[in-house]
Every structure is written in C-alpha cells, then in structure tokens.
Scaffold this motif. Structure first.
Motif, PDB file in Angstrom:
ATOM      1  N   THR A  50       1.220  -0.960  -0.205  1.00  0.00           N
ATOM      2  CA  THR A  50       0.251  -0.042  -0.030  1.00  0.00           C
ATOM      3  C   THR A  50       1.336   0.867  -0.389  1.00  0.00           C
ATOM      4  O   THR A  50       1.975   1.037   0.071  1.00  0.00           O
ATOM      5  CB  THR A  50      -0.822   0.075   1.096  1.00  0.00           C
ATOM      6  N   SER A  52       1.170   5.393   1.473  1.00  0.00           N
ATOM      7  CA  SER A  52       0.909   6.366   1.774  1.00  0.00           C
ATOM      8  C   SER A  52       1.325   8.125   1.239  1.00  0.00           C
ATOM      9  O   SER A  52       2.710   7.860   1.644  1.00  0.00           O
ATOM     10  CB  SER A  52       0.693   6.534   3.497  1.00  0.00           C
ATOM     11  N   HIS A  67     -10.264   7.814   8.807  1.00  0.00           N
ATOM     12  CA  HIS A  67     -10.566   6.664   8.478  1.00  0.00           C
ATOM     13  C   HIS A  67     -11.752   6.365   8.483  1.00  0.00           C
ATOM     14  O   HIS A  67     -12.242   5.468   9.723  1.00  0.00           O
ATOM     15  CB  HIS A  67      -9.756   5.420   8.455  1.00  0.00           C
ATOM     16  N   PRO A  76      -3.457  10.214   4.543  1.00  0.00           N
ATOM     17  CA  PRO A  76      -3.751   9.155   3.435  1.00  0.00           C
ATOM     18  C   PRO A  76      -3.122   8.486   2.452  1.00  0.00           C
ATOM     19  O   PRO A  76      -2.074   8.259   2.801  1.00  0.00           O
ATOM     20  CB  PRO A  76      -4.105  10.995   2.050  1.00  0.00           C
ATOM     21  N   GLY A  77      -3.661   7.525   2.429  1.00  0.00           N
ATOM     22  CA  GLY A  77      -3.154   6.225   1.942  1.00  0.00           C
ATOM     23  C   GLY A  77      -4.445   4.991   1.266  1.00  0.00           C
ATOM     24  O   GLY A  77      -5.467   5.226   2.089  1.00  0.00           O
ATOM     25  N   GLY A  78      -3.055   3.833   1.012  1.00  0.00           N
ATOM     26  CA  GLY A  78      -4.412   2.841   0.658  1.00  0.00           C
ATOM     27  C   GLY A  78      -3.922   2.030  -0.385  1.00  0.00           C
ATOM     28  O   GLY A  78      -2.335   2.571  -0.416  1.00  0.00           O
ATOM     29  N   ARG A  93      -1.886   9.883  -5.357  1.00  0.00           N
ATOM     30  CA  ARG A  93      -3.982   9.260  -6.393  1.00  0.00           C
ATOM     31  C   ARG A  93      -4.113   9.949  -4.571  1.00  0.00           C
ATOM     32  O   ARG A  93      -5.696  10.115  -5.028  1.00  0.00           O
ATOM     33  CB  ARG A  93      -3.931   8.086  -6.555  1.00  0.00           C
ATOM     34  N   GLU A  94      -4.177   8.982  -3.949  1.00  0.00           N
ATOM     35  CA  GLU A  94      -4.757   8.233  -2.631  1.00  0.00           C
ATOM     36  C   GLU A  94      -4.874   9.944  -1.749  1.00  0.00           C
ATOM     37  O   GLU A  94      -6.255  10.290  -1.733  1.00  0.00           O
ATOM     38  CB  GLU A  94      -4.464   7.716  -1.610  1.00  0.00           C
ATOM     39  N   GLU A  97      -7.687  11.354  -3.356  1.00  0.00           N
ATOM     40  CA  GLU A  97      -8.757  11.226  -3.616  1.00  0.00           C
ATOM     41  C   GLU A  97      -9.335  11.364  -2.342  1.00  0.00           C
ATOM     42  O   GLU A  97     -10.721  12.044  -1.715  1.00  0.00           O
ATOM     43  CB  GLU A  97      -8.725   9.638  -4.092  1.00  0.00           C
ATOM     44  N   GLU A  98      -8.789  11.629  -1.113  1.00  0.00           N
ATOM     45  CA  GLU A  98      -8.551  11.689   0.492  1.00  0.00           C
ATOM     46  C   GLU A  98      -9.129  13.177   1.091  1.00  0.00           C
ATOM     47  O   GLU A  98     -10.196  12.511   2.238  1.00  0.00           O
ATOM     48  CB  GLU A  98      -7.581  10.800   1.201  1.00  0.00           C
TER      49      GLU A  98
END
Length: 183
Positions: A50, A52, A67, A76-78, A93-94, A97-98
């Motif tokens: 993953t 972050s 979260h 932020p992450g995933g 990107r995360e 997005e978040e």
C-alpha cells in the motif's frame, strides 16, 4: 500498469541503503516480491503493498485524516490501482482522493523524491465481508511538502475529518522518529 516488481525492489533497496537495520522487518515484502502474485494487488496474501502520503505544511505539521473504516487518524493512503505506474503515484492519488489536494500542490521532500520516508509493515484483521483473511500491509510512506496553500476537501465516503499534527504527535512512531531527524 501497476508498479513492477523491479520498481518496488529498486525503491526498497534505495530505502534500505539509508535504513539497513530495517531489512529484516521487510521479510514479508521480499516474500511477496518472490511470489507469483502481483505484490500491489489487494488480493495478494499474506502481504501486499500500500502507499501513503506524509504531507507536511509550512508550520511543520503533518496531515492526518480520520478513516471511517478504522476510526483511526492516519496519513492519507491506501491500495494501489492499476493506473499507478510508480509507488509514489499511488500515494499522490490517495492524497488527492481522500484530502482533495492535487499533486500540483505538493513538492517531494528534498532528497526523498524517489525514496519513501518510511516503509511500515502492519497487521490487518480478517474481513469476512470482503472474503479477506488476516494479512499485512507493507506501506510505502512518501513525504511531501504542501507547496501552495490548498484547502483540505475530504472524500466523505471514506473520511470523517482531519487534523494537522506537530511532528512530535504524528500517529506513527516510525514516522515521528524520521520527521524528528529532518532539519
């Protein structure tokens, strides 16, 4: 195309050149890289990669988001997506997005453009509703400075709130220690 095994291995070796004492803690990552499954796939068990974003503002505070799934304040992450060509792309990107912060608003931490600030391996509980066994995330944590003032706009489906926390109170002890070393 997701990050290749060669890319993941090269990033990991560059990281370990700075933190050689952490090699043993990344055994699950090396096992995933040696396996037949894609290490960035969320369906690769017992461990997958993953990413972050450790976002630092001008006051030397780090962005943490709440979260909904875990109830925890984290960076932020995933999971990686097929369009993420590099690990750092997934973190950016995360973040977008978040937290609504686009890649154009951040600058990689000097000297860490291609090397994560931290690589953390942590356990994830089984999730029968997703048919997922207990497993581990190998989280590549990339550090960025907020280059331009930009408002945080939360992804309401996944995120409840956010905080800017001083380095000394960052949620991860490893990140705290590495941030404390920054000049």
């Amino acid at each position: 195309m997701p990050p290749s095994n060669d890319h993941i291995r090269a990033v990991t070796e560059a990281y370990l050149a700075r933190h050689p004492d952490e090699r043993d803690s990344l055994a699950l990552l090396f096992a995933a890289l040696a396996g037949a499954d894609t290490p960035t796939s969320r369906k690769t068990f017992p461990a997958h990669v993953t990413c972050s974003a450790i976002l630092i503002n001008g006051e030397r505070h780090v962005l943490h988001i709440a979260h909904k799934a875990s109830g925890k304040l984290l960076a932020p992450g995933g999971h990686n997506e097929p369009a993420d060509q590099h690990l750092r792309d997934a973190a950016l990107r995360e973040l977008h997005e978040e937290a609504g912060i686009p890649p154009s608003a951040v600058v990689p931490l000097a000297g860490r453009e291609d090397i994560p600030l931290d690589i953390d391996v942590h356990a994830i509980d089984a999730n029968p509703s997703k048919n997922e066994p207990a497993h581990h995330h190998v989280d590549f944590r990339w550090a960025f400075h907020l280059g331009a003032e930009h408002a945080v706009t939360l992804q309401e489906e996944e995120v409840d709130g956010y905080q800017w926390r001083p380095f000394a109170t960052a949620a991860s002890p490893n990140v705290r220690a590495k941030l404390a070393q920054l000049t």
